[in-house]
Each structure stands twice: as C-alpha cells, then as structure tokens.
Design a protein around this motif. Structure first.
Motif, PDB file in Angstrom:
ATOM      1  N   VAL B 119     -13.253   6.092  14.929  1.00 62.91           N
ATOM      2  CA  VAL B 119     -14.674   6.309  15.069  1.00 62.91           C
ATOM      3  C   VAL B 119     -15.426   6.919  13.805  1.00 62.91           C
ATOM      4  N   THR B 120     -14.842   7.855  13.376  1.00 65.33           N
ATOM      5  CA  THR B 120     -15.275   8.546  12.090  1.00 65.33           C
ATOM      6  C   THR B 120     -14.704   8.333  10.867  1.00 65.33           C
ATOM      7  N   GLU B 121     -15.391   8.452   9.902  1.00 63.79           N
ATOM      8  CA  GLU B 121     -14.963   7.961   8.463  1.00 63.79           C
ATOM      9  C   GLU B 121     -13.502   8.863   8.093  1.00 63.79           C
ATOM     10  N   GLU B 122     -13.577  10.144   8.614  1.00 67.42           N
ATOM     11  CA  GLU B 122     -12.311  11.032   8.595  1.00 67.42           C
ATOM     12  C   GLU B 122     -11.128  10.483   9.054  1.00 67.42           C
ATOM     13  N   GLU B 123     -11.403   9.910  10.341  1.00 66.99           N
ATOM     14  CA  GLU B 123     -10.232   9.043  10.954  1.00 66.99           C
ATOM     15  C   GLU B 123      -9.674   8.161  10.362  1.00 66.99           C
ATOM     16  N   LYS B 124     -10.514   7.058   9.860  1.00 63.88           N
ATOM     17  CA  LYS B 124     -10.195   6.147   9.115  1.00 63.88           C
ATOM     18  C   LYS B 124      -9.519   6.439   7.847  1.00 63.88           C
ATOM     19  N   ALA B 125      -9.942   7.597   7.171  1.00 63.54           N
ATOM     20  CA  ALA B 125      -9.219   7.972   5.821  1.00 63.54           C
ATOM     21  C   ALA B 125      -7.945   8.426   5.994  1.00 63.54           C
ATOM     22  N   GLU B 126      -7.791   9.321   7.293  1.00 66.11           N
ATOM     23  CA  GLU B 126      -6.359   9.968   7.373  1.00 66.11           C
ATOM     24  C   GLU B 126      -5.596   8.941   7.603  1.00 66.11           C
ATOM     25  N   ASN B 127      -5.810   7.856   8.413  1.00 67.78           N
ATOM     26  CA  ASN B 127      -4.797   6.765   8.761  1.00 67.78           C
ATOM     27  C   ASN B 127      -4.544   5.780   7.342  1.00 67.78           C
ATOM     28  N   ILE B 128      -5.510   5.830   6.448  1.00 68.73           N
ATOM     29  CA  ILE B 128      -5.397   4.935   5.413  1.00 68.73           C
ATOM     30  C   ILE B 128      -4.304   5.999   4.461  1.00 68.73           C
ATOM     31  N   VAL B 129      -4.433   6.985   4.408  1.00 65.25           N
ATOM     32  CA  VAL B 129      -3.492   8.015   3.609  1.00 65.25           C
ATOM     33  C   VAL B 129      -2.338   7.809   4.203  1.00 65.25           C
ATOM     34  N   ASP B 130      -2.154   7.845   5.444  1.00 64.04           N
ATOM     35  CA  ASP B 130      -0.790   7.672   5.988  1.00 64.04           C
ATOM     36  C   ASP B 130      -0.099   6.219   5.694  1.00 64.04           C
ATOM     37  N   ILE B 131      -0.801   5.158   5.901  1.00 64.36           N
ATOM     38  CA  ILE B 131      -0.403   3.723   5.490  1.00 64.36           C
ATOM     39  C   ILE B 131       0.032   3.621   4.144  1.00 64.36           C
ATOM     40  N   HIS B 132      -0.941   4.284   3.114  1.00 63.62           N
ATOM     41  CA  HIS B 132      -0.552   4.301   1.571  1.00 63.62           C
ATOM     42  C   HIS B 132       0.938   5.020   1.630  1.00 63.62           C
ATOM     43  N   ALA B 133       1.101   6.118   2.115  1.00 64.60           N
ATOM     44  CA  ALA B 133       2.311   7.002   1.879  1.00 64.60           C
ATOM     45  C   ALA B 133       3.483   6.097   2.255  1.00 64.60           C
ATOM     46  N   ALA B 134       3.171   5.400   3.735  1.00 64.22           N
ATOM     47  CA  ALA B 134       4.488   4.583   4.094  1.00 64.22           C
ATOM     48  C   ALA B 134       4.631   3.342   3.251  1.00 64.22           C
ATOM     49  N   LEU B 135       3.600   2.848   2.573  1.00 61.66           N
ATOM     50  CA  LEU B 135       3.821   1.472   1.843  1.00 61.66           C
ATOM     51  C   LEU B 135       4.575   2.123   0.457  1.00 61.66           C
ATOM     52  N   GLU B 136       4.269   3.183   0.052  1.00 59.52           N
ATOM     53  CA  GLU B 136       4.784   3.755  -1.218  1.00 59.52           C
ATOM     54  C   GLU B 136       6.341   3.985  -1.101  1.00 59.52           C
ATOM     55  N   MET B 137       6.510   4.478   0.262  1.00 61.79           N
ATOM     56  CA  MET B 137       7.949   4.670   0.656  1.00 61.79           C
ATOM     57  C   MET B 137       8.642   3.367   0.319  1.00 61.79           C
ATOM     58  N   LEU B 138       8.077   2.515   1.089  1.00 59.64           N
ATOM     59  CA  LEU B 138       8.496   1.015   1.048  1.00 59.64           C
ATOM     60  C   LEU B 138       8.878   0.439  -0.097  1.00 59.64           C
ATOM     61  N   GLU B 139       7.903   0.673  -1.064  1.00 64.97           N
ATOM     62  CA  GLU B 139       8.053   0.244  -2.303  1.00 64.97           C
ATOM     63  C   GLU B 139       9.389   0.551  -2.948  1.00 64.97           C
ATOM     64  N   GLU B 140       9.579   2.019  -2.716  1.00 69.23           N
ATOM     65  CA  GLU B 140      11.005   2.505  -3.344  1.00 69.23           C
ATOM     66  C   GLU B 140      12.027   1.787  -2.728  1.00 69.23           C
ATOM     67  N   SER B 141      11.874   1.672  -1.338  1.00 73.12           N
ATOM     68  CA  SER B 141      13.143   0.977  -0.354  1.00 73.12           C
ATOM     69  C   SER B 141      13.240  -0.528  -1.079  1.00 73.12           C
ATOM     70  N   PHE B 142      12.057  -0.966  -1.279  1.00 70.15           N
ATOM     71  CA  PHE B 142      12.296  -2.609  -1.995  1.00 70.15           C
ATOM     72  C   PHE B 142      13.156  -2.626  -3.315  1.00 70.15           C
ATOM     73  N   LYS B 143      12.790  -1.866  -3.996  1.00 67.47           N
ATOM     74  CA  LYS B 143      13.574  -1.365  -5.431  1.00 67.47           C
ATOM     75  C   LYS B 143      14.976  -1.393  -5.088  1.00 67.47           C
ATOM     76  N   LYS B 144      15.527  -0.516  -4.178  1.00 66.35           N
ATOM     77  CA  LYS B 144      16.830  -0.336  -3.775  1.00 66.35           C
ATOM     78  C   LYS B 144      17.720  -1.488  -3.336  1.00 66.35           C
ATOM     79  N   CYS B 145      16.751  -2.102  -1.998  1.00 65.92           N
ATOM     80  CA  CYS B 145      17.246  -2.984  -1.180  1.00 65.92           C
ATOM     81  C   CYS B 145      17.361  -4.272  -1.914  1.00 65.92           C
ATOM     82  N   SER B 146      16.341  -4.739  -2.879  1.00 66.91           N
ATOM     83  CA  SER B 146      16.495  -6.228  -3.403  1.00 66.91           C
ATOM     84  C   SER B 146      17.217  -6.140  -4.726  1.00 66.91           C
ATOM     85  N   ALA B 147      17.486  -4.995  -5.206  1.00 68.81           N
ATOM     86  CA  ALA B 147      18.496  -4.820  -6.296  1.00 68.81           C
ATOM     87  C   ALA B 147      17.998  -5.873  -7.449  1.00 68.81           C
ATOM     88  N   GLY B 148      16.763  -6.212  -7.750  1.00 72.00           N
ATOM     89  CA  GLY B 148      16.222  -6.934  -8.656  1.00 72.00           C
ATOM     90  C   GLY B 148      15.984  -8.551  -8.140  1.00 72.00           C
TER      91      GLY B 148
END
Lengths: 220, 232
Positions: B119-148
């Motif tokens: 409802v608020t910009e703050e709530e939206k921003a918090e969730n955006i930060v969370d999803i960015h953090a999760a996707l960055e973790m998954l970027e690392e995971s992709f590097k390892k799992c895909s092995a190129g």
C-alpha cells in the motif's frame, strides 16, 4: 577434525530438524563427527557452510555442504544405500513420503507460534496444531509406522517434534494424548528404536530451553 | 512404471501448476488439463487434495500426487527412461537442486505478492530489496549449477529451471504493475540470459501465459480480492 571421508554434522542439541538427520545417519549405521553449534554465537564453519540461511543442520561430506534437513535425509539415503532404506523404492510411495514429511514442517511452524504467542494468537495456533495432528493421525491409522511395518522417512521427519509435545501442552494447556492418542502411541514405539532414543531431547529439557528462550527474547 | 491416464488439476497463472505443465511437456507426456475455479472449489479438487485444497494435483490412474515439487520428483522417478532427466544423477547435485527449489518458493512468491499488495512506497521498496537479494543468490546458484552450460540442469531444462521459470511471467507482470525493475540485467546478467533461453524453449513457449494476461489478472486480484487502490 573429521576423518578424510567421514561426514560431519553441524547441529544444535534441541533442534528437531537436526535430530531428523541424526536419526537418519543412525538408522543407516553411518559413523560421523557431531559438532554442537552455539546458535547464539555461530561458528565460522556454520556461516561458511550455510551462508544462505546460517542454520543447522548442515552435513559436510567430501568437502561439500548439504543443507535443509529433508534434503539431507534424501542425500543420506542415496549416498549410503545399504540394506536400510529411508525412502521406499516405489515412485508413488516416495511421493507420499515426501508429501507427509513436508507436512510435518507445518507442524513445526504451528509449534513455534504456539509457544511464542499468547492469547488469541496462541489459541489459533493450538487449533491449527490439533487440526494438523488429527490429519497426521488419520494418515497413520492403525499402522505401526507411517509406511506400514518399516520405520522410514515420514517417521524420521515427524518424531523429533514429539519431544516438544510436553512444551506445546504446557504452554497452551491441552493434552495431545487426548486429542490424538494414536500419534502418542506411535511416538512411544519410535522411542524404542535406539536411533530415536539417542537423538531426541528429553521433553523436560526442551521445556526448560523454551522457558529460557521466552525470558531471553521477551516472548510472553 | 505405473500405467494410467494423466490428469492435472490446475490454475492457468499459478507458478506451481506451470512448472508441472512445463515438465510434462519437456518429458513428452500427454495429459488432460482441468482448469479449476478456486473461488468455487469443485468436488474433484476437494476429493483429491483434502489436506490443502490447492492446485496442482496430478492424477495418474488411481494415484493422486499433490505439492508441485513432489509431483516433479514423481515425474522424474516414474518416467526416468522417458525424455531428459528432471533431476541430476549425482546425489550432491540433486541435493543442491532440491535446496534451491525450496529457497525459490520460500522467497519469490512472498516478495512478488508483497510488491503487488503493498500500500505504501516503503512496503513496496522493502519487498523489492528482498526479491533483488533472492535473485542475486540465484545468480550465484546458476553459475555453480549450470557449470557454463545453458540451464540450471546443464544442457537441458530440468527441475530448477522449471521451478524458477514458473515465476518469470509473474515477475515481469509485477514489474509493470509496480513500475520497478526486478529481474535487472545489470544486477543478474546470467539470469536474464538464462531467462531468454528458457522462454525460447518449447516447453515454456507452449505453456506459459503472456505477461499481459498475467498482468491483467494480477490487477484484477489487487483491485477485488486485495482491495489495493489502483493509483498505478
């Protein structure tokens, strides 16, 4: 220091999810090094081994880290096949086992709310817990264990929470034996197995620990 | 291998259903798809999933399997000789796939819904930060799992690809609604490349709904069920 190929388990004495792994390793007869973690002062090894969640249990094997208790249990079953099988071989029975093991995680979530909350929130958690235990009891029926005669995945996933029953009952003022007597009887049967008896915490000690947590973190 | 017809009870925009459909497609398995109306749960759904009353539910002859990740593993094991593998063969790599699948479901759905319900910009921003953090973790995971290689599963789309892939349309729809960048090529370039390859694959092309359609559905749910004021 662990032997070159022997697994190491990072654990916390009262953690039910860590106890799942201890039971699985014991059932398989796998020798391992047990490392007790202080969850209020996490070791470098834990932080390095589980950087995503920083939680126990972690199984370290051949230089690799495996996290999440149910994932570790499947790994153990696959890496040390042997005579004892934790999961059945049939794909459909395996699916049923995974479904109910995952459901036992919901019991854990309810349990947290039950001892952390008070008033209406606690009543809601209690109602939720009773509903879940009844569903589990229906699934168990009159069988010795969840898959029949063989102690396995679902039993291992659920049994550690039974040593928390006393805590749940005392915090929320109800009797699990009255509500789901077959689950309590099943828990007693499981405790006759050495793997379970040696892994589970005493209910009184669990309750003491929860009282300590309530005081330290200000839960009512 | 068990015999019998395959039926899938589903919901067209549910990531949990989409991943099962993509895997069935990937394996070349035919099935009857039965769209469910979750506001008016039909007997079939309530009978076959009395515990959660949710989709997906896979009905295979007289067998019923619930929970999307459990269904994917069932497909892997019951049709192990058919089509590409769902999970890797090595026990450690399987454990890694299972770990990240749990992580994806734990983090992504909550954040996407959080962004849409904010409802608020703050709530939206918090969730955006969370999803960015999760996707960055998954970027690392992709590097390892895909092995190129091209996918988490290596050369072929597998368990982790369909699990994460099932969120792609929802993520892009949430970006439009919230006017934000979630899957950002400057932050997670490997994942964005993977996304392009994934969306070009047959199983995704034949299964995933369009971003426009999901966006419309999300806006409707926001307005009616969640009652979020439609300022944007």
């Amino acid at each position: 220091m662990a032997t070159s190929n022997g697994p190491v388990l990072l654990s916390f004495w009262v953690s039910p999810v860590s106890q799942r792994v201890r039971i699985a390793l014991a059932e398989k007869g796998v020798k391992y090094e047990y490392k007790e973690e202080d969850l209020f002062n996490k070791s470098e090894l834990l932080l390095k081994s589980n950087p995503v969640h920083k939680k126990v249990p972690v199984l370290i094997h051949n230089g690799k880290m495996i996290c999440e208790s149910l994932v570790i249990m499947e790994y153990i079953d696959e890496v040390w096949p042997g005579k004892v099988k934790i999961l059945p071989s049939d794909p459909y029975q395996r699916a049923q086992a995974r479904f109910w093991a995952d459901f036992s995680n919901k019991v854990c979530e309810c349990g947290h709310r039950l001892w952390q909350k008070s008033g209406e929130e606690q009543e809601a958690a209690k109602k939720d817990m009773i509903e879940k235990l009844k569903l589990i009891e229906t699934e168990l029926g009159d069988k010795k264990y969840f898959s029949g005669d063989v102690f396995g995945f679902i039993d291992i996933a659920l049994v550690p929470f039974t040593s928390w029953f006393y805590t749940y009952e005392t915090c929320a003022n109800f009797s699990i034996e009255e509500v789901t007597p077959k689950i309590v009887a099943w828990a007693k049967r499981c405790l006759q197995r050495e793997s379970v008896a040696k892994s589970l915490s005493e209910p009184g000690k669990v309750y003491e620990f929860v009282c300590f947590l309530k005081k330290r973190f200000g839960f009512e | 291998m068990a015999e019998g017809e395959l039926k899938l009870l589903g919901l067209w925009y549910s990531p949990f259903v989409l991943r099962v459909r993509m895997m069935l497609e990937q394996k070349g398995l035919s099935y009857e798809y039965l769209e469910q109306d979750l506001s008016n749960k039909r007997e079939l759904l309530l009978k076959h999933n009395p515990i959660y009353k949710k989709v997906p539910v896979l009905i295979h002859g007289d067998r019923v399997i619930c929970e999307s990740l459990v269904i994917l593993e069932y497909i892997d094991e019951n049709w192990s000789g058919t089509g590409p593998c769902v999970l890797p063969a090595d026990p450690y790599e399987r454990a890694v796939s299972r770990f990240w699948a749990v992580y994806i479901d734990d983090k992504l759905l909550t954040s996407i819904i959080g962004i849409l319900k904010a409802v608020t910009e703050e709530e939206k921003a918090e969730n955006i930060v969370d999803i960015h953090a999760a996707l960055e973790m998954l970027e690392e995971s992709f590097k390892k799992c895909s092995a190129g290689k091209s996918f988490f599963g290596g050369d072929y789309i597998g368990f982790l690809d369909v699990t994460l892939g099932s969120y792609l349309v929802g993520i892009r729809a949430a970006e439009r609604i919230s006017e934000s960048k979630l899957l950002d090529e400057t932050m997670v370039p490997l994942l964005v490349d993977w996304e392009n390859r994934f969306l070009a694959a047959d199983c995704a092309k034949k299964t995933l709904p369009s971003v426009e359609r999901v966006e419309e559905q999300a806006r409707m749910i926001r307005g009616t069920r969640w009652k979020v004021a439609s300022a944007n």
